[in-house]
Write an enzyme that holds these catalytic residues in place. Structure first.
Site, PDB file in Angstrom:
ATOM      1  N   GLU A 125       0.812  -1.222   0.000  1.00 28.36           N
ATOM      2  CA  GLU A 125       0.000   0.000   0.000  1.00 28.36           C
ATOM      3  C   GLU A 125       0.844   1.269   0.000  1.00 28.36           C
ATOM      4  O   GLU A 125       0.335   2.342  -0.306  1.00 28.36           O
ATOM      5  CB  GLU A 125      -0.914   0.033   1.225  1.00 28.36           C
ATOM      6  N   ARG A 310      -1.630  -3.629  -8.921  1.00 24.00           N
ATOM      7  CA  ARG A 310      -0.466  -3.667  -8.049  1.00 24.00           C
ATOM      8  C   ARG A 310       0.371  -4.882  -8.420  1.00 24.00           C
ATOM      9  O   ARG A 310      -0.038  -6.013  -8.193  1.00 24.00           O
ATOM     10  CB  ARG A 310      -0.988  -3.807  -6.619  1.00 24.00           C
TER      11      ARG A 310
HETATM   12  C1  UGA Z   1      -4.641  -4.548   1.360  1.00 25.66           C
HETATM   13  C2  UGA Z   1      -4.581  -3.988   2.767  1.00 25.66           C
HETATM   14  O1  UGA Z   1      -4.459  -2.602   2.734  1.00 25.66           O
HETATM   15  C3  UGA Z   1      -3.427  -4.526   3.539  1.00 25.66           C
HETATM   16  O2  UGA Z   1      -3.883  -5.695   4.152  1.00 25.66           O
HETATM   17  C4  UGA Z   1      -2.181  -4.952   2.854  1.00 25.66           C
HETATM   18  O3  UGA Z   1      -1.017  -4.345   3.371  1.00 25.66           O
HETATM   19  C5  UGA Z   1      -2.195  -4.846   1.401  1.00 25.66           C
HETATM   20  O4  UGA Z   1      -3.396  -4.574   0.738  1.00 25.66           O
HETATM   21  C6  UGA Z   1      -1.644  -6.142   0.837  1.00 25.66           C
HETATM   22  O5  UGA Z   1      -1.971  -7.210   1.343  1.00 25.66           O
HETATM   23  O6  UGA Z   1      -0.920  -6.101  -0.145  1.00 25.66           O
HETATM   24  P1  UGA Z   1      -6.376  -4.310  -0.554  1.00 25.66           P
HETATM   25  O7  UGA Z   1      -5.650  -5.218  -1.477  1.00 25.66           O
HETATM   26  O8  UGA Z   1      -7.124  -3.188  -1.210  1.00 25.66           O
HETATM   27  O9  UGA Z   1      -5.432  -3.703   0.555  1.00 25.66           O
HETATM   28  O10 UGA Z   1      -7.402  -5.140   0.366  1.00 25.66           O
HETATM   29  P2  UGA Z   1      -8.644  -6.071   0.125  1.00 25.66           P
HETATM   30  O11 UGA Z   1      -9.628  -5.759   1.193  1.00 25.66           O
HETATM   31  O12 UGA Z   1      -8.193  -7.479   0.036  1.00 25.66           O
HETATM   32  O13 UGA Z   1      -9.293  -5.604  -1.273  1.00 25.66           O
HETATM   33  C7  UGA Z   1      -8.801  -5.965  -2.520  1.00 25.66           C
HETATM   34  C8  UGA Z   1      -9.763  -5.506  -3.594  1.00 25.66           C
HETATM   35  O14 UGA Z   1     -10.985  -6.233  -3.482  1.00 25.66           O
HETATM   36  C9  UGA Z   1     -10.159  -4.025  -3.548  1.00 25.66           C
HETATM   37  O15 UGA Z   1     -10.236  -3.531  -4.852  1.00 25.66           O
HETATM   38  C10 UGA Z   1     -11.550  -4.042  -2.930  1.00 25.66           C
HETATM   39  O16 UGA Z   1     -12.328  -2.941  -3.308  1.00 25.66           O
HETATM   40  C11 UGA Z   1     -12.095  -5.352  -3.484  1.00 25.66           C
HETATM   41  N1  UGA Z   1     -13.173  -5.985  -2.665  1.00 25.66           N
HETATM   42  C12 UGA Z   1     -13.003  -6.209  -1.339  1.00 25.66           C
HETATM   43  C13 UGA Z   1     -14.344  -6.394  -3.296  1.00 25.66           C
HETATM   44  O17 UGA Z   1     -14.528  -6.206  -4.530  1.00 25.66           O
HETATM   45  N2  UGA Z   1     -15.321  -6.991  -2.549  1.00 25.66           N
HETATM   46  C14 UGA Z   1     -15.174  -7.214  -1.213  1.00 25.66           C
HETATM   47  O18 UGA Z   1     -16.116  -7.770  -0.592  1.00 25.66           O
HETATM   48  C15 UGA Z   1     -13.980  -6.819  -0.591  1.00 25.66           C
END
Ligand code: UGA
Length: 361
Positions: A125, A310
């Site tokens: 992040e 990413r």
């Molecule tokens: C994560 C967290 O910020 C941290 O745990 C970590 O440091 C980092 O990224 C990592 O592990 O590399 P992110 O990847 O955005 O961030 O976290 P998620 O909650 O897993 O979401 C991933 C994607 O899925 C996002 O685009 C989110 O909008 C989407 N999402 C999430 C959905 O489409 N539906 C859901 O129910 C949940």
């Protein structure tokens, strides 16, 4: 022959996702000692009482003397306690700052004072919405949104700590290694039983949704992409950093991720729906579930901004650590399902009367 002293590794947040997987690997495969610290012990119960593992239950923000004692007794220190669930960046940004930055800063300082190898969990992040196609620790700009987008408080808290550690390294001779996890995935990433949107990171959220018979929600149609990395590959890399052959990891920043597992969230949801019918506890529930889409504002509320893609640069990680990620995307999904099935089987066997629910942990 002179016998070398066994390494002692301190893990703060040993009950967390990374902490408990790392503890198991160290105990199972090395002769190192581990001193663990956490506010909770739910995941590490099987390791308590094992030789070479000492556990302290405590609060990172309060038990400074215990923390100091642990750092003093260790060779290598991993402060892994922190909040890493995006929904909390919006609902409780101060808690993110207090734990991820404030509570960990004293440990960083102790490592400098007592000359310990600090291994710090940064994050993918920190790159934020960097325009680069591949995120490089030495060259990619770190780009975040305006202050009212509080999603970035985690990114900035981690970035600030990365910079503080770098400065301690340059000016106070701190021996450090910074690693940046890219969507590490596996059993124990968040609590699969926790209800509510945004209560877990995406893969746990989707698997928990299936178990509870809820639809899978794609935020903004699930176009965002992530590089999913299986936890065993991640622990392989961490073990090499702790081992630190010939001091190779000192002063380095390593992305730890799998650029070959770069997929959209829609592809992740589709894969889960495709594979769930193979697995006990999931197979009946999946029949009633749909994939639906919501806007980011509907799902997360105000203050959210997403990272569209990413991809980690890992050539330096590969070269220095003689490591590479091995688990491909379909295997990662299968292994995660298999791990949960095995976990529920054990839980149901232990408490057949009180735990008929498949999703009890
Ligand atoms: C994560 C967290 O910020 C941290 O745990 C970590 O440091 C980092 O990224 C990592 O592990 O590399 P992110 O990847 O955005 O961030 O976290 P998620 O909650 O897993 O979401 C991933 C994607 O899925 C996002 O685009 C989110 O909008 C989407 N999402 C999430 C959905 O489409 N539906 C859901 O129910 C949940």
């Amino acid at each position: 022959m002179k016998r070398t002293r066994t390494k002692t590794v301190a893990i703060f947040g040993v009950n967390g996702f990374i902490g408990h997987h790392l503890l198991k690997r160290i105990i199972d495969t090395t002769d190192w000692n581990v001193i663990g610290f956490d506010i909770s012990d739910s995941r590490i119960a099987p390791a308590i009482g094992r030789e070479r593992f000492t556990f302290h239950k405590g609060d990172l923000a309060k038990d400074i003397e215990t923390i100091k004692d642990i750092v003093r007794k260790s060779d290598t220190v991993l402060p892994l306690a922190g909040i890493a669930t995006p929904q909390i960046y919006m609902t409780d940004p101060l808690k993110v700052f207090e734990i991820d930055f404030e509570a960990n800063l004293p440990i960083v300082r102790m490592c400098a004072e007592y000359d310990k190898h600090l291994i710090w969990p940064s994050t993918s992040e920190v790159y934020g919405m960097s325009p680069d196609n591949v995120f490089h620790p030495d060259t990619s700009p770190l780009v975040v949104g305006p202050i009212h987008k509080s999603r970035w408080i985690y990114s900035i808290a981690k970035q600030m700590m990365d910079r503080v550690i770098w400065a301690y390294g340059t000016h106070r001779k701190l021996r450090f290694t910074i690693f940046r996890p890219f969507n590490w995935t596996g059993i124990g990433l968040d609590d699969i039983d926790r209800k509510g949107k945004g209560s877990a990171r995406v893969i746990t959220q989707f698997l928990g949704n299936v178990l509870r018979g809820e639809n899978l929600v794609l935020v903004d149609a699930g176009i965002a992409r992530r590089s999913f990395t299986y936890v065993d590959d991640c622990i392989d890399a961490l073990m090499k950093i702790i081992e630190n052959k010939n001091g190779v990891a000192y002063g380095k920043i390593y992305n730890i991720g799998n650029p070959y597992n770069n997929h959209s969230i829609k592809e992740l949801a589709d894969k889960i729906v495709e594979k769930a019918p193979k697995y006990r506890y999931f197979k009946d529930k999946i029949k009633k579930i749909k994939i639906v889409s919501k806007s980011a504002k509907q799902h997360y509320g105000e203050g959210y901004e997403d990272v569209n893609n990413r991809v980690p640069y890992i050539e330096n990680t590969i070269a220095d650590l003689d490591w590479s990620p091995k688990v491909d995307f379909p295997t990662l999904i299968d292994r995660t399902f298999e791990a949960y099935v095995a976990h529920f089987d054990v839980a149901n066997k232990k408490a057949p009367k009180t735990a008929p629910k498949a999703n009890r942990r």
